[in-house]
Scaffold this motif. Sequence first.
Motif, PDB file in Angstrom:
ATOM      1  N   THR A 174       9.405   7.000 -10.318  1.00  0.00           N
ATOM      2  CA  THR A 174       8.501   7.526 -11.354  1.00  0.00           C
ATOM      3  C   THR A 174       7.165   7.921 -10.731  1.00  0.00           C
ATOM      4  O   THR A 174       6.647   9.011 -11.003  1.00  0.00           O
ATOM      5  N   ALA A 175       6.632   7.053  -9.889  1.00  0.00           N
ATOM      6  CA  ALA A 175       5.334   7.351  -9.261  1.00  0.00           C
ATOM      7  C   ALA A 175       5.430   8.627  -8.429  1.00  0.00           C
ATOM      8  O   ALA A 175       4.621   9.551  -8.585  1.00  0.00           O
ATOM      9  N   PHE A 176       6.433   8.708  -7.576  1.00  0.00           N
ATOM     10  CA  PHE A 176       6.546   9.874  -6.692  1.00  0.00           C
ATOM     11  C   PHE A 176       6.887  11.152  -7.459  1.00  0.00           C
ATOM     12  O   PHE A 176       6.404  12.229  -7.116  1.00  0.00           O
ATOM     13  N   SER A 177       7.723  11.034  -8.492  1.00  0.00           N
ATOM     14  CA  SER A 177       8.109  12.240  -9.256  1.00  0.00           C
ATOM     15  C   SER A 177       6.897  12.887  -9.900  1.00  0.00           C
ATOM     16  O   SER A 177       6.875  14.100 -10.099  1.00  0.00           O
ATOM     17  N   GLY A 178       5.911  12.070 -10.233  1.00  0.00           N
ATOM     18  CA  GLY A 178       4.718  12.608 -10.875  1.00  0.00           C
ATOM     19  C   GLY A 178       3.809  13.367  -9.916  1.00  0.00           C
ATOM     20  O   GLY A 178       2.913  14.089 -10.353  1.00  0.00           O
ATOM     21  N   GLU A 214      -0.744  17.290  -1.134  1.00  0.00           N
ATOM     22  CA  GLU A 214      -0.582  17.925   0.186  1.00  0.00           C
ATOM     23  C   GLU A 214      -0.162  16.926   1.250  1.00  0.00           C
ATOM     24  O   GLU A 214      -0.744  16.874   2.340  1.00  0.00           O
ATOM     25  N   GLN A 215       0.848  16.142   0.928  1.00  0.00           N
ATOM     26  CA  GLN A 215       1.360  15.170   1.891  1.00  0.00           C
ATOM     27  C   GLN A 215       2.877  15.332   2.003  1.00  0.00           C
ATOM     28  O   GLN A 215       3.555  15.637   1.005  1.00  0.00           O
ATOM     29  N   VAL A 216       3.381  15.106   3.194  1.00  0.00           N
ATOM     30  CA  VAL A 216       4.822  14.931   3.365  1.00  0.00           C
ATOM     31  C   VAL A 216       5.012  13.443   3.610  1.00  0.00           C
ATOM     32  O   VAL A 216       4.423  12.879   4.544  1.00  0.00           O
ATOM     33  N   ILE A 217       5.798  12.807   2.747  1.00  0.00           N
ATOM     34  CA  ILE A 217       5.939  11.348   2.812  1.00  0.00           C
ATOM     35  C   ILE A 217       7.384  10.988   3.177  1.00  0.00           C
ATOM     36  O   ILE A 217       8.312  11.247   2.399  1.00  0.00           O
ATOM     37  N   ALA A 218       7.566  10.427   4.372  1.00  0.00           N
ATOM     38  CA  ALA A 218       8.887   9.939   4.775  1.00  0.00           C
ATOM     39  C   ALA A 218       8.973   8.488   4.303  1.00  0.00           C
ATOM     40  O   ALA A 218       8.207   7.638   4.781  1.00  0.00           O
ATOM     41  N   ALA A 243       8.681  -9.277  -0.498  1.00  0.00           N
ATOM     42  CA  ALA A 243       7.273  -8.987  -0.183  1.00  0.00           C
ATOM     43  C   ALA A 243       7.163  -7.567   0.376  1.00  0.00           C
ATOM     44  O   ALA A 243       6.248  -6.813   0.021  1.00  0.00           O
ATOM     45  N   PHE A 244       8.107  -7.191   1.229  1.00  0.00           N
ATOM     46  CA  PHE A 244       8.111  -5.832   1.778  1.00  0.00           C
ATOM     47  C   PHE A 244       8.274  -4.814   0.644  1.00  0.00           C
ATOM     48  O   PHE A 244       7.591  -3.792   0.604  1.00  0.00           O
ATOM     49  N   ARG A 245       9.170  -5.107  -0.289  1.00  0.00           N
ATOM     50  CA  ARG A 245       9.404  -4.175  -1.408  1.00  0.00           C
ATOM     51  C   ARG A 245       8.154  -4.043  -2.287  1.00  0.00           C
ATOM     52  O   ARG A 245       7.874  -2.965  -2.814  1.00  0.00           O
ATOM     53  N   ARG A 246       7.403  -5.112  -2.434  1.00  0.00           N
ATOM     54  CA  ARG A 246       6.153  -5.040  -3.218  1.00  0.00           C
ATOM     55  C   ARG A 246       5.128  -4.163  -2.494  1.00  0.00           C
ATOM     56  O   ARG A 246       4.417  -3.389  -3.117  1.00  0.00           O
ATOM     57  N   MET A 247       5.089  -4.317  -1.165  1.00  0.00           N
ATOM     58  CA  MET A 247       4.158  -3.472  -0.387  1.00  0.00           C
ATOM     59  C   MET A 247       4.547  -2.003  -0.550  1.00  0.00           C
ATOM     60  O   MET A 247       3.690  -1.128  -0.665  1.00  0.00           O
ATOM     61  N   GLU A 248       5.853  -1.726  -0.572  1.00  0.00           N
ATOM     62  CA  GLU A 248       6.307  -0.343  -0.763  1.00  0.00           C
ATOM     63  C   GLU A 248       5.854   0.181  -2.130  1.00  0.00           C
ATOM     64  O   GLU A 248       5.403   1.326  -2.237  1.00  0.00           O
ATOM     65  N   SER A 249       5.957  -0.658  -3.152  1.00  0.00           N
ATOM     66  CA  SER A 249       5.576  -0.208  -4.503  1.00  0.00           C
ATOM     67  C   SER A 249       4.082   0.049  -4.610  1.00  0.00           C
ATOM     68  O   SER A 249       3.660   1.036  -5.218  1.00  0.00           O
ATOM     69  N   ASP A 250       3.285  -0.815  -3.987  1.00  0.00           N
ATOM     70  CA  ASP A 250       1.824  -0.595  -3.984  1.00  0.00           C
ATOM     71  C   ASP A 250       1.509   0.732  -3.303  1.00  0.00           C
ATOM     72  O   ASP A 250       0.670   1.509  -3.761  1.00  0.00           O
ATOM     73  N   LEU A 251       2.207   0.990  -2.210  1.00  0.00           N
ATOM     74  CA  LEU A 251       1.965   2.213  -1.444  1.00  0.00           C
ATOM     75  C   LEU A 251       2.412   3.449  -2.239  1.00  0.00           C
ATOM     76  O   LEU A 251       1.739   4.489  -2.212  1.00  0.00           O
ATOM     77  N   ALA A 252       3.517   3.336  -2.957  1.00  0.00           N
ATOM     78  CA  ALA A 252       3.995   4.480  -3.769  1.00  0.00           C
ATOM     79  C   ALA A 252       2.921   4.873  -4.782  1.00  0.00           C
ATOM     80  O   ALA A 252       2.621   6.060  -4.958  1.00  0.00           O
ATOM     81  N   LEU A 253       2.302   3.883  -5.411  1.00  0.00           N
ATOM     82  CA  LEU A 253       1.248   4.163  -6.400  1.00  0.00           C
ATOM     83  C   LEU A 253       0.040   4.800  -5.721  1.00  0.00           C
ATOM     84  O   LEU A 253      -0.520   5.781  -6.198  1.00  0.00           O
ATOM     85  N   GLU A 254      -0.331   4.235  -4.578  1.00  0.00           N
ATOM     86  CA  GLU A 254      -1.499   4.732  -3.846  1.00  0.00           C
ATOM     87  C   GLU A 254      -1.283   6.190  -3.398  1.00  0.00           C
ATOM     88  O   GLU A 254      -2.138   7.047  -3.622  1.00  0.00           O
ATOM     89  N   LEU A 255      -0.133   6.472  -2.813  1.00  0.00           N
ATOM     90  CA  LEU A 255       0.120   7.819  -2.275  1.00  0.00           C
ATOM     91  C   LEU A 255       0.276   8.856  -3.383  1.00  0.00           C
ATOM     92  O   LEU A 255      -0.011  10.034  -3.182  1.00  0.00           O
ATOM     93  N   SER A 256       0.713   8.412  -4.543  1.00  0.00           N
ATOM     94  CA  SER A 256       0.954   9.347  -5.641  1.00  0.00           C
ATOM     95  C   SER A 256      -0.331   9.858  -6.289  1.00  0.00           C
ATOM     96  O   SER A 256      -0.283  10.737  -7.144  1.00  0.00           O
ATOM     97  N   THR A 257      -1.463   9.317  -5.872  1.00  0.00           N
ATOM     98  CA  THR A 257      -2.729   9.827  -6.397  1.00  0.00           C
ATOM     99  C   THR A 257      -3.249  10.978  -5.526  1.00  0.00           C
ATOM    100  O   THR A 257      -4.254  11.593  -5.847  1.00  0.00           O
ATOM    101  N   PHE A 294       0.906  13.932   7.116  1.00  0.00           N
ATOM    102  CA  PHE A 294       2.199  13.256   7.234  1.00  0.00           C
ATOM    103  C   PHE A 294       2.022  11.752   7.096  1.00  0.00           C
ATOM    104  O   PHE A 294       1.149  11.155   7.731  1.00  0.00           O
ATOM    105  N   ILE A 295       2.873  11.163   6.246  1.00  0.00           N
ATOM    106  CA  ILE A 295       2.846   9.710   6.057  1.00  0.00           C
ATOM    107  C   ILE A 295       4.260   9.170   6.238  1.00  0.00           C
ATOM    108  O   ILE A 295       5.211   9.685   5.629  1.00  0.00           O
ATOM    109  N   ASP A 296       4.386   8.142   7.045  1.00  0.00           N
ATOM    110  CA  ASP A 296       5.653   7.414   7.133  1.00  0.00           C
ATOM    111  C   ASP A 296       5.376   6.053   6.489  1.00  0.00           C
ATOM    112  O   ASP A 296       4.473   5.331   6.943  1.00  0.00           O
ATOM    113  N   THR A 297       6.097   5.729   5.429  1.00  0.00           N
ATOM    114  CA  THR A 297       5.723   4.511   4.677  1.00  0.00           C
ATOM    115  C   THR A 297       5.915   3.240   5.514  1.00  0.00           C
ATOM    116  O   THR A 297       5.109   2.317   5.419  1.00  0.00           O
ATOM    117  N   ASP A 298       6.963   3.202   6.338  1.00  0.00           N
ATOM    118  CA  ASP A 298       7.142   2.019   7.192  1.00  0.00           C
ATOM    119  C   ASP A 298       5.949   1.855   8.142  1.00  0.00           C
ATOM    120  O   ASP A 298       5.392   0.766   8.274  1.00  0.00           O
TER     121      ASP A 298
END
Length: 173
Positions: A91-95, A74-78, A57-71, A31-35
């Motif tokens: 796009t990152a998450f859909s993949g 078996e995760q549930v990402i809130a 800056a917060f939105r950039r951190m979210e985008s970096d995290l989206a790329l990281e988590l999409s690799t 389980f991952i909560d992005t916040d």
Amino acid sequence: MTHQNIILTGFMGTGKTTVGRLLAKKLTYRFIDTDDTIVSKTGKTVAQIFETLGENAFRRMESDLALELSTLHEQVIATGGGMLMNSDNVTAFSGSGIIFSLMADPETIIHRVSHDGGALRPLLDVPDPKKKIEELLTQRGPIYERFIQIDTTEKSPESICEEIAQKYQNITS
Ligand code: S3P
């Protein structure tokens, strides 16, 4: 077969974290909560990041995290309620998984977030949070509606969890 991620989006107060945690336990996924992840990486609260570094800056951190988590799988990402407003994050998450959008009627949302003093949700730390919620819902509604809709109004976290697990299994099996 790789097990696809489950990504939960939706407005603040729709229960992404509570439901996500239950779902991860049920499926024995991480389980991952992005916040929470951003808070532990930076050592600052979301409100402090908005205040000292700015929302961009917060939105950039979210985008970096989206790329990281999409690799990973078996995760549930809130996700934070604004994270999928950025199409690169979609796009990152859909993949890497299936995106579900939790929704509730505006009264329910207002009721659920009204006790929050702004520490977690700086966007609602304004003189008229109800008006702000209505504005954001109007603005974001068409984007949330692109994903699989899960109505959470008057439902228990357990029943929402079951509903998502069922849909996820139907899609991935
Ligand atoms: C936000 C939602 C919050 C948090 C930040 C911004 C938003 O997360 O990411 O305050 O833009 O909707 P939750 O949806 O988990 O409250």
